[in-house]
Design an enzyme around this catalytic site. Sequence first.
Site, PDB file in Angstrom:
ATOM      1  N   ALA A 109       0.846  -1.198   0.000  1.00  0.00           N
ATOM      2  CA  ALA A 109       0.000   0.000   0.000  1.00  0.00           C
ATOM      3  C   ALA A 109       0.876   1.240   0.000  1.00  0.00           C
ATOM      4  O   ALA A 109       2.055   1.175   0.371  1.00  0.00           O
ATOM      5  CB  ALA A 109      -0.899   0.014   1.236  1.00  0.00           C
ATOM      6  N   ASN A 152      -4.917   2.462  -5.336  1.00  0.00           N
ATOM      7  CA  ASN A 152      -3.941   1.425  -4.956  1.00  0.00           C
ATOM      8  C   ASN A 152      -4.359   0.704  -3.672  1.00  0.00           C
ATOM      9  O   ASN A 152      -4.380  -0.521  -3.621  1.00  0.00           O
ATOM     10  CB  ASN A 152      -2.551   2.056  -4.772  1.00  0.00           C
ATOM     11  N   TYR A 201      -5.386   8.346   3.483  1.00  0.00           N
ATOM     12  CA  TYR A 201      -4.598   7.158   3.828  1.00  0.00           C
ATOM     13  C   TYR A 201      -5.348   6.319   4.876  1.00  0.00           C
ATOM     14  O   TYR A 201      -5.603   5.127   4.673  1.00  0.00           O
ATOM     15  CB  TYR A 201      -3.222   7.571   4.345  1.00  0.00           C
ATOM     16  N   LEU A 249      10.042   9.902  11.626  1.00  0.00           N
ATOM     17  CA  LEU A 249      10.907  10.573  12.589  1.00  0.00           C
ATOM     18  C   LEU A 249      12.215   9.829  12.881  1.00  0.00           C
ATOM     19  O   LEU A 249      13.295  10.408  12.754  1.00  0.00           O
ATOM     20  CB  LEU A 249      10.133  10.804  13.904  1.00  0.00           C
ATOM     21  N   ARG A 278       2.914  19.948  11.699  1.00  0.00           N
ATOM     22  CA  ARG A 278       2.573  19.285  10.440  1.00  0.00           C
ATOM     23  C   ARG A 278       1.060  19.048  10.440  1.00  0.00           C
ATOM     24  O   ARG A 278       0.513  18.589  11.446  1.00  0.00           O
ATOM     25  CB  ARG A 278       3.325  17.948  10.375  1.00  0.00           C
ATOM     26  N   GLY A 312      -2.551  17.768  10.453  1.00  0.00           N
ATOM     27  CA  GLY A 312      -3.175  16.475  10.739  1.00  0.00           C
ATOM     28  C   GLY A 312      -2.477  15.647  11.807  1.00  0.00           C
ATOM     29  O   GLY A 312      -2.770  14.466  11.959  1.00  0.00           O
TER      30      GLY A 312
END
Length: 325
Positions: free
Chosen positions: A75, A92, A141, A190, A278, A280
């Site tokens: 994925a 996908n 996602y 990270l 960042r 979300g």
Amino acid sequence: MHIFVAGGAGYIGSCTTEYLLNQGHEVTVFDALLNGHRSAVDKRAHFIQGNLEKLDVIEEAVKSAKPDGIIHFAAFIEVGESMKNPLKYFRNNVANAINLCQAAADNNVRKVVFSSTAAVYGIPEYFPISEHEPTKPINPYGDSKLMVEKILDWQCRQSNGRLKYTALRYFNAAGATAEHGEDHHPETHLIPLVLKAAAGEWPSITVFGRNYDTPDKTCIRDYVHVLDLAQAHLLALESDFCGSLNLGTGNGHSVQEVIDSVKRVTGRNFTVDEGERRAGDPDRLVADSSEARRILGWKPQFEDLDAIVESAWKWKLAHPNGYED
Ligand code: UDP
């Protein structure tokens, strides 16, 4: 068992393949090598290069392997990219997964284990997060993963339990095995990024926000070792359980704690820059994995962040340029 691993050339897929082979199982890896690496495919595994978008290709691959179980890792995994290009993710991660589900049903595969994610919870209300937390993904996602969980659930019901499935909702996969580690292009995670800073490959690491509702004001995540994830996949294949399970250690670590751990483990210093939040990113994602422990008998071996970081660092020192391809 003979296990068919879709996405076995990727990070978690290659580590799990190595683990399954070490446990005496036979493995067929199926991978398009879009993001995976040919050299990450364990030499002891059979390898089929193919894309899940073609039903006849995946049908033929599953038919020829005659597996006892399928693990589906293949994925796209970048949250930011999924926000920019949702159709790429739904095509996908969902449409192609339907082809694999079809091939599983047509070839009487007993069990499918599916790579899911903590991103299915969106911004959770309660901590630690149990499977009872409502699923409200906030990006394509996470939504694409949740859709496949639902597809598998309906398929399981329709087959009267002939086809069983377990969706494993990983929190933050990290660390490396003896042979395999994390090598994404581009790298967004990270721990590998902090290790790049420690190795001098990157000039610095940027902390994405120091204004979160956590003790040191940086985001908290639950880092779970990839070998512990691998063990959970085998336990899930062996189990008759149908449903979704969280996989995390239950220990939360902040971005700052990860940076401190990398400095301790590597003995190297590097520059830490301050960045914006960042989009979300929830303040805190920590798993309640008591169901996986109870139902599967899962026992994570790596509860300590330094041990997880150390395994990733060892792999990095042994593979300074990552995989060759
Ligand atoms: N993070 C960061 N700097 C980076 C990459 C990540 O501060 O260069 C933070 C990110 O905002 C998140 C945590 O590290 O709070 C873990 O991010 P990662 O992308 O590894 O995993 P995610 O939790 O998004 O699945």
